[in-house]
Design a protein around this motif. Structure first.
Motif, short mmCIF file in Angstrom:
data_model
loop_
_atom_site.label_atom_id
_atom_site.label_comp_id
_atom_site.label_asym_id
_atom_site.label_seq_id
_atom_site.Cartn_x
_atom_site.Cartn_y
_atom_site.Cartn_z
N ARG A 213 -1.94 -1.00 5.64
CA ARG A 213 -2.55 -0.17 6.67
C ARG A 213 -4.02 -0.58 6.80
O ARG A 213 -4.77 -0.55 5.82
CB ARG A 213 -2.46 1.31 6.30
CG ARG A 213 -1.12 1.96 6.56
CD ARG A 213 -0.98 2.47 7.99
NE ARG A 213 -1.95 3.48 8.33
CZ ARG A 213 -1.80 4.78 8.07
NH1 ARG A 213 -0.71 5.23 7.49
NH2 ARG A 213 -2.72 5.64 8.44
N ARG B 281 -2.87 3.83 12.63
CA ARG B 281 -1.49 3.68 12.15
C ARG B 281 -1.08 2.22 12.05
O ARG B 281 0.07 1.91 11.74
CB ARG B 281 -0.54 4.40 13.11
CG ARG B 281 -0.78 5.90 13.21
CD ARG B 281 -0.20 6.62 12.04
NE ARG B 281 -0.41 8.06 12.13
CZ ARG B 281 0.05 8.92 11.23
NH1 ARG B 281 0.71 8.48 10.17
NH2 ARG B 281 -0.17 10.22 11.37
N ARG C 293 2.93 0.65 -6.33
CA ARG C 293 2.91 2.11 -6.41
C ARG C 293 4.31 2.70 -6.56
O ARG C 293 4.46 3.83 -7.02
CB ARG C 293 2.24 2.66 -5.15
CG ARG C 293 1.88 4.13 -5.19
CD ARG C 293 0.73 4.46 -6.12
NE ARG C 293 1.07 4.44 -7.53
CZ ARG C 293 0.17 4.52 -8.51
NH1 ARG C 293 -1.10 4.61 -8.24
NH2 ARG C 293 0.55 4.50 -9.77
N ASP C 294 5.35 1.92 -6.23
CA ASP C 294 6.71 2.43 -6.39
C ASP C 294 7.21 2.28 -7.82
O ASP C 294 8.04 3.06 -8.29
CB ASP C 294 7.66 1.69 -5.44
CG ASP C 294 7.37 1.99 -3.98
OD1 ASP C 294 6.92 3.13 -3.70
OD2 ASP C 294 7.58 1.11 -3.13
N VAL D 184 1.41 0.57 2.22
CA VAL D 184 1.94 1.82 2.76
C VAL D 184 2.36 2.78 1.65
O VAL D 184 2.16 3.99 1.75
CB VAL D 184 3.14 1.52 3.70
CG1 VAL D 184 3.80 2.81 4.16
CG2 VAL D 184 2.66 0.72 4.90
N ASN D 185 2.91 2.25 0.55
CA ASN D 185 3.34 3.15 -0.52
C ASN D 185 2.16 3.82 -1.22
O ASN D 185 2.27 4.93 -1.72
CB ASN D 185 4.25 2.43 -1.53
CG ASN D 185 3.63 1.16 -2.09
OD1 ASN D 185 2.45 0.88 -1.89
ND2 ASN D 185 4.43 0.37 -2.78
N VAL E 115 -0.62 4.62 0.44
CA VAL E 115 -1.01 5.63 1.42
C VAL E 115 -0.13 6.87 1.28
O VAL E 115 -0.61 8.01 1.28
CB VAL E 115 -0.92 5.08 2.85
CG1 VAL E 115 -1.25 6.17 3.87
CG2 VAL E 115 -1.87 3.90 3.03
N ASN E 116 1.17 6.67 1.13
CA ASN E 116 2.09 7.79 0.98
C ASN E 116 1.79 8.60 -0.28
O ASN E 116 1.86 9.84 -0.28
CB ASN E 116 3.53 7.29 0.95
CG ASN E 116 3.97 6.71 2.29
OD1 ASN E 116 3.40 7.05 3.33
ND2 ASN E 116 4.95 5.83 2.27
N ALA E 117 1.46 7.90 -1.38
CA ALA E 117 1.11 8.60 -2.61
C ALA E 117 -0.16 9.42 -2.44
O ALA E 117 -0.27 10.54 -2.96
CB ALA E 117 0.95 7.58 -3.75
N LEU F 218 -1.29 10.71 0.43
CA LEU F 218 -1.05 11.83 1.33
C LEU F 218 -0.36 12.99 0.65
O LEU F 218 -0.50 14.14 1.06
CB LEU F 218 -0.22 11.35 2.53
CG LEU F 218 -0.96 10.44 3.51
CD1 LEU F 218 -0.01 9.89 4.56
CD2 LEU F 218 -2.10 11.20 4.19
N GLN F 219 0.40 12.71 -0.39
CA GLN F 219 1.06 13.79 -1.12
C GLN F 219 0.05 14.69 -1.80
O GLN F 219 0.28 15.90 -1.97
CB GLN F 219 2.03 13.21 -2.15
CG GLN F 219 3.25 12.54 -1.52
CD GLN F 219 4.18 11.94 -2.56
OE1 GLN F 219 4.01 12.17 -3.77
NE2 GLN F 219 5.17 11.18 -2.12
N GLU G 131 -5.51 10.40 5.73
CA GLU G 131 -5.39 9.62 6.96
C GLU G 131 -6.76 9.33 7.58
O GLU G 131 -6.95 8.32 8.25
CB GLU G 131 -4.54 10.38 7.99
CG GLU G 131 -3.05 10.43 7.66
CD GLU G 131 -2.34 9.14 8.02
OE1 GLU G 131 -3.00 8.22 8.55
OE2 GLU G 131 -1.13 9.04 7.78
#
Length: 369
Positions: free
Chosen positions: A43, A47, A68-69, A124-125, A127-129, A131-132, A138
């Motif tokens: 990212r 977006r 991150r996964d 992206v992973n 970013v997802n972590a 945002l949680q 964002e």
């Protein structure tokens, strides 16, 4: 102006960075084989996900093991691999030590897909972590991603997720609202000094204060000075009459990142959801929640509002600053022209924590929540 800064500095410094880039690539090829370049999807801005290149400083396929996964989130959602980790190749460790890993991205700066200075692009992973834990993460993507940014002056290993996001959002908003080439020049020059160990790293407050000092002038009267508080900087605006979606008339007195202070003739109970018209949000209005209410100096009622998080909120705040009729011709998500403002707009708590917000503000003068 930011694009002009990127092109000017990158081209002027080409006689220095091109030989360094070629020598580093040659050293990597001789010691670790082809290819010296590693690419990944990240990212970068808004977006937008782009392919970002950098030197391959780790062993091959390290990204399949260290990502991150595969590594559970513990203290930090950002994925920072320690510089002494065995996954680095010998030459790669030296490249990392002197902050040369991202030099190939100067080609992407010239192409216009990245900026010289900005927040680092993220997988992206990651970013997802983030945002949680931090729904407002964002907002770090409001400004284009860059090779180096304010966080690199502190050190990724020496800063918490919350402080890092705070600095990144500070930079994004300064770039959007109040850009001056002096901000990027300050970050670039000191990145070089810190990377070459010619000066010690900065603290978070030092970076924030220096960025604000370098920002463009604020468009408020000289006697209305910015006020620094623990929850961020807020700045006053001349009372501007607003009509809420339910027909109530209020005056906007102070604005901040995800926070407003309004004055109205009648009290509105804490926890009430208000709809403030906005031309650029998806539903046609900006949603705010009343956090506190108390008598104002003029005998009316002052209230603090907590705004919904998200990049659209920032653009809606710009509309409020410009006044009525400023945003009617733009489509959702379309960038607005920069507003002359010098501020790092403060964070606010989500609506679920209204009780804590009211308790915190009980003994304070009215300010944006």
């Amino acid at each position: 102006m930011k694009r002009l800064f990127d092109l000017t500095v990158t081209l002027v410094m080409a006689p220095f960075w091109i030989p360094v880039c070629l020598l580093a690539a040659l050293a990597l090829v001789l010691t670790a084989g082809w290819s010296p370049i590693y690419s990944s999807k990240r990212r970068v801005h808004g977006r937008e996900v782009r392919t970002v290149i950098k030197f391959r400083t780790m062993v091959r396929h390290a990204d399949r093991v260290l990502n991150r996964d595969t590594i559970p989130v513990s203290d930090t959602a950002f994925l920072n691999i320690p510089p002494d980790h065995e996954v680095y190749t010998p030459v790669g460790r030296r490249i990392e030590r002197y902050a040369l890993t991202e030099i190939p991205q100067l080609l992407q700066v010239l192409a216009g897909s990245m900026s010289l200075i900005g927040n680092r692009p993220l997988p992206v992973n990651v970013v997802n972590a983030l945002l949680q834990r931090f729904p407002y993460a964002e907002d770090r993507f409001i400004a284009p991603g860059g090779l180096t940014g304010p966080v690199q002056l502190v050190g990724r290993e020496d800063i918490s997720d919350e402080d890092r996001l705070g600095l990144e959002i500070d930079y994004s908003l300064l770039t959007t609202l109040s850009y001056s080439y002096r901000i990027d020049l300050f970050i670039l020059w000191n990145t070089v000094l810190v990377a070459l160990h010619l000066r010690s790293a900065f603290t978070v407050p030092e970076v924030r204060a220096l960025m604000m000092r370098a920002a463009a002038p604020v468009a408020v009267p000289p006697d209305e000075l910015l006020e620094r508080r623990t929850s961020g900087v807020r700045f006053p605006v001349a009372p501007r009459s607003l009509r809420l979606a339910d027909g109530r008339q209020v005056d906007l007195c102070e604005i901040g990142y995800r926070g407003l202070r309004i004055v109205a003739d009648e009290s509105i109970a804490a926890g009430t959801v208000l709809h403030i018209p906005s031309a650029i949000t998806a539903s046609g209005h900006l949603v705010a929640v009343v956090c506190w209410s108390r008598p104002a100096d003029d005998g009316r009622i002052a209230m603090g509002l907590s705004l919904q998080p998200g990049a659209d909120t920032v653009m809606a705040l710009l509309d409020l600053l410009r006044g009525p009729g400023s945003g009617g011709g733009r489509k959702q998500g379309e960038a607005a022209p920069p507003s002359a403002a010098r501020t790092v707009l403060p964070h606010s708590l989500p609506a679920a924590e209204l009780a804590a917000v009211r308790e915190r503000h009980r003994d304070e003068q009215p300010h944006a929540a």
